[in-house]
Design an enzyme around this catalytic site. Structure first.
Site, short mmCIF file in Angstrom:
data_model
loop_
_atom_site.label_atom_id
_atom_site.label_comp_id
_atom_site.label_asym_id
_atom_site.label_seq_id
_atom_site.Cartn_x
_atom_site.Cartn_y
_atom_site.Cartn_z
N THR A 132 47.75 35.44 42.14
CA THR A 132 46.60 36.91 41.65
C THR A 132 48.09 37.55 41.01
OG1 THR A 132 45.53 38.48 42.56
CG2 THR A 132 46.53 37.44 44.02
N ASP A 133 47.09 38.82 39.89
CA ASP A 133 48.15 39.64 39.74
C ASP A 133 48.58 40.62 39.99
OD1 ASP A 133 45.65 40.68 39.82
OD2 ASP A 133 45.47 41.50 37.67
N GLU A 134 47.46 40.81 41.98
CA GLU A 134 47.56 41.87 42.66
C GLU A 134 48.97 41.95 43.65
OE1 GLU A 134 43.68 42.44 44.32
OE2 GLU A 134 42.78 41.56 43.05
N TYR A 158 45.28 41.93 51.61
CA TYR A 158 45.21 40.50 50.58
C TYR A 158 46.22 39.98 49.55
CZ TYR A 158 43.57 37.51 46.41
OH TYR A 158 43.20 36.80 45.71
N LYS A 162 48.83 37.23 49.25
CA LYS A 162 48.90 36.12 48.46
C LYS A 162 50.25 36.78 48.06
CE LYS A 162 46.24 34.01 46.55
NZ LYS A 162 45.86 33.24 46.28
P1 NAD Z 1 37.36 32.59 47.22
O1 NAD Z 1 36.61 32.41 47.98
O2 NAD Z 1 35.39 32.32 45.79
O3 NAD Z 1 36.59 30.71 47.38
C1 NAD Z 1 38.36 30.23 47.90
C2 NAD Z 1 37.68 29.03 48.75
O4 NAD Z 1 38.46 28.55 49.81
C3 NAD Z 1 36.67 28.60 49.01
O5 NAD Z 1 35.37 27.31 49.19
C4 NAD Z 1 36.61 28.60 50.73
O6 NAD Z 1 35.72 27.81 51.17
C5 NAD Z 1 38.16 27.89 50.25
N1 NAD Z 1 38.73 28.54 51.63
C6 NAD Z 1 38.80 29.75 52.25
N2 NAD Z 1 40.03 29.22 54.03
C7 NAD Z 1 40.27 28.18 53.25
C8 NAD Z 1 40.38 26.92 54.54
N3 NAD Z 1 41.43 27.41 55.89
N4 NAD Z 1 41.43 25.67 54.35
C9 NAD Z 1 40.37 25.35 53.52
N5 NAD Z 1 39.33 25.88 52.47
C10 NAD Z 1 39.17 27.41 52.94
O7 NAD Z 1 37.98 32.33 45.96
P2 NAD Z 1 37.97 32.37 44.23
O8 NAD Z 1 38.00 33.87 43.53
O9 NAD Z 1 38.27 30.75 44.00
O10 NAD Z 1 40.04 32.59 44.08
C11 NAD Z 1 40.72 31.00 44.11
C12 NAD Z 1 41.84 31.78 44.34
O11 NAD Z 1 42.49 31.99 42.64
C13 NAD Z 1 42.79 32.50 45.70
O12 NAD Z 1 44.02 32.19 45.86
C14 NAD Z 1 42.73 33.52 44.61
O13 NAD Z 1 43.66 34.42 45.63
C15 NAD Z 1 43.37 33.06 43.03
N6 NAD Z 1 42.47 34.62 42.55
C16 NAD Z 1 41.60 34.46 42.61
C17 NAD Z 1 41.10 35.82 41.23
C18 NAD Z 1 39.68 36.01 41.20
O14 NAD Z 1 39.58 36.75 39.85
N7 NAD Z 1 38.29 35.71 41.95
C19 NAD Z 1 42.69 36.14 40.27
C20 NAD Z 1 43.25 35.95 40.74
C21 NAD Z 1 43.36 34.75 41.44
P1 TYD Z 2 36.33 42.93 43.22
O1 TYD Z 2 35.67 42.40 42.13
O2 TYD Z 2 36.22 43.66 44.43
O3 TYD Z 2 38.01 42.90 42.67
P2 TYD Z 2 39.51 43.28 42.98
O4 TYD Z 2 39.44 44.14 44.13
O5 TYD Z 2 40.13 42.48 43.45
O6 TYD Z 2 40.15 43.65 41.70
O7 TYD Z 2 36.72 44.80 42.55
C1 TYD Z 2 36.79 45.31 41.59
C2 TYD Z 2 37.13 46.39 40.58
O8 TYD Z 2 35.65 47.22 41.45
C3 TYD Z 2 37.68 47.56 41.89
O9 TYD Z 2 38.41 48.08 42.02
C4 TYD Z 2 36.63 47.82 43.10
C5 TYD Z 2 35.38 47.96 42.17
N1 TYD Z 2 34.33 47.44 43.03
C6 TYD Z 2 33.50 48.66 43.31
O10 TYD Z 2 33.64 49.86 43.01
N2 TYD Z 2 32.22 48.97 44.09
C7 TYD Z 2 32.36 47.35 45.04
O11 TYD Z 2 30.83 47.85 44.98
C8 TYD Z 2 33.16 47.17 44.46
C9 TYD Z 2 32.54 45.07 45.23
C10 TYD Z 2 33.89 47.11 43.42
#
Ligand code: NAD
Ligand code: TYD
Length: 351
Positions: A132-134, A158, A162
């Site tokens: 992630t970019d975070e 988080y 990561k």
């Molecule tokens: P998500 O929370 O929707 O899905 C995570 C998946 O991992 C789920 O299916 C869960 O059951 C599985 N999981 C969790 N713990 C596990 C374990 N111990 N063993 C096996 N499986 C397990 O997450 P996402 O949003 O799809 O993100 C996927 C990846 O991409 C993550 O690594 C996240 O850090 C990264 N990412 C997400 C975003 C975003 O905006 N969602 C952006 C950049 C990077």
């Molecule tokens: P989120 O979807 O949780 O992603 P991330 O924290 O990984 O960026 O949140 C996106 C943005 O929205 C973040 O600045 C937090 C804000 N946010 C709210 O203001 N209210 C909410 O209920 C949630 C879930 C997020």
């Protein structure tokens, strides 16, 4: 070329799009989707491809090292695309241990299994870690962007977990020569995202006339990318990314939260046939998230210049599609929020 690719977290939000893309685009690859099916994992996300001959599902915890060795042996895993993680910042503030366990120890367990089974002969193998970019921390309200050389400066449990996992992946390259690649992506949006994250939560709340809890003043900025474009980037980086390299993935699409929320309100009201501005009164300012990162913004020019990837969708189009999907899939939303699917799959696959 035949490959047996282990995709972890394939039942989650981004994972299901990656699994679908690989299963459909590469019939000669066997895709092994390994997922623990936590609250965020849902096999109902994959019903359209679950019977494909090149698809297998394994319910397992990546932290279970012995099980990872067994899976590598059973399926002759040639490559890994690692997405499994705990992914929600608010949950990490309440329960950092689970994040350290899954994101750090789970990643290490996979790396160690890959190292043992591939016997440090990495010519035909790749370990791709999706991050992630975070990890880069937070930017000010200016025109700076995160590049691949920006120093790591995570703030939430988080992002700290990561960042630690990214370091372990790189250490396996530097120490043992593992063929690794890492990508750091901005916020994704689109179908099948668990409705605790901003976009699906707010679409669902607008539909039901529930308050929209905006953290702080809604001034924080995020860079949003349609999830299918992220899956396309993962495909390209997996196949063409340089060993040991990092690629930033982003949409060049920054939105202040409050502005984005107004776009969602407009789109949902329009699709439900309500007058413009109807749901604006649902906006409710609440206490800010602890340590809330001000701004994320990604410079993804390296990915464009070196590997030719660009986002395919304009944001307006992506948000319309996303709103439409959630409005048309209320059953999916109801199932994932009621926890019914968890009970169902526990029964099917056991613990
Ligand atoms: P998500 O929370 O929707 O899905 C995570 C998946 O991992 C789920 O299916 C869960 O059951 C599985 N999981 C969790 N713990 C596990 C374990 N111990 N063993 C096996 N499986 C397990 O997450 P996402 O949003 O799809 O993100 C996927 C990846 O991409 C993550 O690594 C996240 O850090 C990264 N990412 C997400 C975003 C975003 O905006 N969602 C952006 C950049 C990077
Ligand atoms: P989120 O979807 O949780 O992603 P991330 O924290 O990984 O960026 O949140 C996106 C943005 O929205 C973040 O600045 C937090 C804000 N946010 C709210 O203001 N209210 C909410 O209920 C949630 C879930 C997020």
């Amino acid at each position: 070329m035949k490959k047996n690719i282990l995709i972890t977290g394939g039942a989650g939000f981004i994972g299901n799009h990656v699994v679908r893309l690989f299963v459909q685009k590469y019939p000669n690859y066997r895709i092994i989707n390994l997922d623990k099916l936590t609250y965020a994992g849902n096999l109902a996300n994959l019903t359209d491809i679950e019977n494909e001959p090149n698809y297998v599902f394994v319910k397992a915890d990546i932290c279970d090292f012995e099980k990872m060795l067994e899976v590598f042996k059973t399926y002759g895993v040639t490559d890994v695309i690692h997405l499994a993680a705990e992914s929600h910042v608010d949950r990490s503030i309440k329960d950092p241990f689970t994040f350290a366990q899954t994101n750090v120890m789970g990643t290490l367990s996979l790396l160690q299994a890959a190292k043992e089974l591939w016997k440090e002969d990495y010519k035909k193998h790749r370990f791709y870690h999706v991050s992630t970019d975070e990890v880069y921390g937070a930017l000010e309200f200016d025109d700076t962007l995160f590049t691949e050389t920006t120093s790591y400066d995570p703030h939430s449990p988080y992002s700290a977990s990561k960042a630690a996992s990214d370091h372990f992946v790189r250490a396996f390259h530097d120490t043992y020569g593992m063929n690794i690649v890492i990508s750091n992506c901005s916020n994704n949006y689109g179908p099948y995202q668990f409705p605790e994250k901003l976009i699906p939560l707010f679409i669902n709340n607008i539909r039901h006339g529930k308050p929209l809890p905006v953290y702080g003043k809604g001034e924080n900025v995020r860079d949003w990318l349609y999830v299918v474009d992220h899956a396309r980037a993962i495909d390209i980086i997996f196949h063409e990314g340089k060993t040991g390299d990092t690629y930033n993935v982003g949409g060049f699409n920054e939105w202040k939260n409050l502005d984005l929320i107004k776009v969602m309100i407009k789109a949902v009201d329009k699709q439900l046939g309500k007058p413009e501005g109807h749901s604006l009164n649902l906006i409710t300012f609440v206490t800010d998230r602890a340590g809330h990162d001000l701004r994320y913004a990604i410079d993804s020019r390296k990915l464009k210049n070196e590997l030719g990837w660009e986002p395919s969708l304009q944001f307006e189009e992506g948000i319309e599609l996303t709103v439409k999907w959630y409005l048309e899939n209320q059953d999916w939303l109801d199932n994932v929020t009621s926890g019914e699917y968890e009970k169902y799959y526990e029964k099917m696959y056991g613990e």
